[in-house]
Design a protein around this motif. Structure first.
Motif, short mmCIF file in Angstrom:
data_model
loop_
_atom_site.label_atom_id
_atom_site.label_comp_id
_atom_site.label_asym_id
_atom_site.label_seq_id
_atom_site.Cartn_x
_atom_site.Cartn_y
_atom_site.Cartn_z
N LEU A 199 0.83 -1.21 0.00
CA LEU A 199 0.00 0.00 0.00
C LEU A 199 0.86 1.25 0.00
O LEU A 199 0.54 2.24 -0.69
CB LEU A 199 -0.93 -0.01 1.22
CG LEU A 199 -2.01 1.08 1.25
CD1 LEU A 199 -2.98 0.92 0.08
CD2 LEU A 199 -2.78 1.05 2.57
N ILE B 101 -5.10 3.79 -5.61
CA ILE B 101 -5.87 2.91 -4.71
C ILE B 101 -7.35 2.91 -5.12
O ILE B 101 -8.25 2.85 -4.28
CB ILE B 101 -5.71 3.28 -3.22
CG1 ILE B 101 -6.22 4.69 -2.94
CG2 ILE B 101 -4.26 3.13 -2.76
CD1 ILE B 101 -6.41 4.96 -1.44
N GLU C 86 -10.69 1.21 -6.91
CA GLU C 86 -11.27 -0.11 -6.67
C GLU C 86 -10.58 -1.19 -7.51
O GLU C 86 -10.21 -2.26 -7.00
CB GLU C 86 -12.77 -0.06 -7.00
CG GLU C 86 -13.54 -1.25 -6.49
CD GLU C 86 -15.04 -1.05 -6.64
OE1 GLU C 86 -15.70 -1.99 -7.13
OE2 GLU C 86 -15.55 0.03 -6.29
N ILE D 184 -6.90 -1.77 -6.23
CA ILE D 184 -6.85 -2.52 -4.97
C ILE D 184 -7.20 -3.98 -5.20
O ILE D 184 -6.61 -4.88 -4.58
CB ILE D 184 -7.80 -1.89 -3.91
CG1 ILE D 184 -7.26 -0.53 -3.48
CG2 ILE D 184 -8.00 -2.80 -2.73
CD1 ILE D 184 -5.90 -0.59 -2.79
N ILE E 176 -12.45 -4.06 -1.32
CA ILE E 176 -12.04 -3.28 -2.49
C ILE E 176 -12.86 -1.99 -2.62
O ILE E 176 -12.45 -1.06 -3.32
CB ILE E 176 -12.14 -4.11 -3.80
CG1 ILE E 176 -13.58 -4.59 -4.03
CG2 ILE E 176 -11.17 -5.26 -3.77
CD1 ILE E 176 -13.80 -5.22 -5.40
N ILE F 65 -11.51 0.30 1.04
CA ILE F 65 -10.15 0.86 1.06
C ILE F 65 -10.06 2.19 0.30
O ILE F 65 -9.51 3.17 0.83
CB ILE F 65 -9.14 -0.17 0.53
CG1 ILE F 65 -9.03 -1.32 1.55
CG2 ILE F 65 -7.77 0.46 0.27
CD1 ILE F 65 -8.27 -2.53 1.04
N LYS G 223 -5.57 6.31 1.82
CA LYS G 223 -4.30 5.63 2.07
C LYS G 223 -3.74 5.92 3.47
O LYS G 223 -3.36 5.00 4.20
CB LYS G 223 -3.29 6.07 1.00
CG LYS G 223 -1.95 5.37 1.06
CD LYS G 223 -1.12 5.78 -0.14
CE LYS G 223 0.27 5.16 -0.12
NZ LYS G 223 1.05 5.53 -1.33
#
Length: 484
Positions: free
Chosen positions: A414, A420, A422, A425, A461, A464, A469
């Motif tokens: 990460l 990041i 969908e 991820i 997904i 996140i 982040k």
């Protein structure tokens, strides 16, 4: 003859669920029978009535989707529609009853009335007025006036008479006049009419054909019928709907939780869900379908299908219905309803376009599982707080074995990720599983718990990218410290 029904609340507090169900039955009767619905405000209780509560009545009825044809805001030919504006009318008919020898002025003090009550109880009788002022002489009245006593007006209840009426829901009802408490006050000493008197005058002059109300009014009906008879009025048809019970099958009250319609509105129950739910308390359509729109309910409504058994207010069923209507609603509608709750929790302040777009994505994660919109405060809390509290029992079950390896590996990936989204991820997690050779629950559960504090919830997904982040990295550090 035109059919006319009325809903006549008192503006002395928030509207109880039972009262709003009465309003709904009157509304459904009017719309299914082509009748007129009149809204009348019974505000003769000067100490408890307020304009704020009157406004609340309007607000709750409109929220639920109950429209009326005549009322304080919709003048008709039978107004005024507030009892406080009809006092000269009540005075006229009270004087008529006195002149006809069917009522009299009563000068009894509270102490004398209490003595009457005690004597009745001591004899094992129903507490009733002794009638001590019924036959006062002119000299006795003058003496009471000289003493400064302000009289009430009592209506003479006949002895040993059976009052009979046919109820649309309960059937034939017979009540003995001797059980009604003796001669009843129809005008109080402050000049205000009592409920049983004013309602007869109002319903007659407003040409109400059907009186639909709760069964707690059954013992008021014979008193009112005696007044109808004394004034030469034709009484309406009566229907007394069964009272709503709590889960323990006692009368619905505060001890059962929320009992006012506004409490459900504020929690984020949808009006169409509440309309649907309340309509099924004591009534059901012939086809027994439960989920129906307002228009479908009106089309199917048959007053003859109201049964006399007391319905139970089943919150779980209401939640099930409301969840259904939330699922059918647009995301924008639910976000708009959620924003006040999120503000109340201190999660957000001013909502600009960017925040609104983000909120839509967050609320969408939980929308289909909400029983009512206020649940969003707890369900989506992880997105609004900087730190989360980890459940100790879950911590022991989840943060063990390969958990630290999973979290360290995920942290490294990460930190090096520029994207990041969908899709990104999804690829990152898939690649990482192959790289460290850990899959399934052993892989996903530590990550989920570390960043959400929960062992289940929306897809990672989706979670996140919305968390961001930096917030995720902070939580990963905290979770790994717990393992250490």
């Amino acid at each position: 003859m035109e059919k006319r029904v009325r809903f006549a609340p008192s503006p002395t507090g928030a509207i109880h669920i039972g009262n709003i169900r009465t309003a709904l039955f009157n509304y459904l009767f009017s719309r299914s029978e082509g009748a007129k619905l009149i809204l009348r405000i019974e505000d003769t209780d000067l100490t408890r009535s307020s304009k704020d509560f009157e406004k609340l009545i309007f607000k709750e009825l409109k929220w639920l989707g109950i429209e009326w044809d005549e009322g304080p805001d919709k003048p008709g030919q039978y107004g005024p529609y507030r009892q406080s504006e009809r006092l000269p009318i009540y005075k006229k008919y009270a004087e008529q009853l006195i002149n006809d020898g069917k009522a009299y002025r009563c000068y009894c003090t509270p102490e004398e009335l209490e003595e009457d009550r005690k004597q009745s109880v001591a004899k094992g009788d129903i507490p009733k007025y002794s009638g001590r002022c019924r036959y006062l002489t002119k000299e006795q009245e003058e003496e009471f006036i000289r003493q400064g006593r302000k009289p009430s007006i009592r209506f003479i209840i006949p002895d040993d008479e059976t009052i009979v009426f046919d109820d649309m829901i309960k059937g034939r009802i017979e009540i003995k006049s001797d059980t009604l408490g003796g001669d009843m006050i129809i005008v109080k000493s402050d000049g205000m009419p009592t409920y049983n008197f004013a309602v007869v005058i109002d319903d007659t002059l407003m040409k109400i054909s059907h009186v639909i109300r709760g069964e707690d009014h059954i013992y008021n009906t014979p008193k009112q019928l005696l007044i109808y008879k004394a004034l030469g009025f034709v009484p309406p048809t009566f229907a007394h709907a069964p009272l709503i019970l709590g889960p323990d099958r006692t009368k619905l009250s505060k001890r059962h939780g929320n009992t006012y319609i506004g409490q459900y509105r504020e929690l984020g129950y949808l009006p169409e869900a509440m309309f649907n739910f309340l309509s099924l308390l004591s009534w059901s359509p012939e086809d027994n379908v439960e989920l129906m729109s307002k228009e479908e309910i009106i089309k199917k409504f048959d007053f003859n299908r109201i049964h006399s058994a007391n319905p139970v207010f089943d919150v779980e069923k209401l939640n099930w219905m409301n969840e259904h209507y939330i699922q059918k609603s647009s995301i924008e509608r639910i976000v708009d309803l959620a924003i006040p709750h999120l503000k109340e929790a201190g999660y957000i302040d001013t909502v600009d376009d960017n925040l609104y777009k983000w909120l839509k994505d967050v609320v969408l994660l939980f929308k289909d599982g909400l029983h009512y919109v206020a649940e969003i405060k707890d369900n989506a809390k992880m997105f609004f707080v900087d730190e989360i509290d980890y459940d100790n029992q879950l911590k022991g079950e989840i943060l063990k074995g390969d958990a630290k390896n999973v979290l360290l590996s995920f942290q490294k990936e990460l930190e090096g990720a520029d994207d990041i989204s969908e899709d990104a991820i999804k690829t990152l997690l898939k690649t990482l599983q192959k790289k460290i050779g850990i899959k399934g629950k052993a892989f996903f559960m530590p990550i989920r718990f570390a960043i959400t504090g929960q062992d289940h919830g929306p897809e990672l997904i989706k979670v996140i990218p919305l968390l961001g982040k930096q917030k995720i990295l902070n939580r990963l550090n905290k979770a790994m410290n717990l393992i250490s």
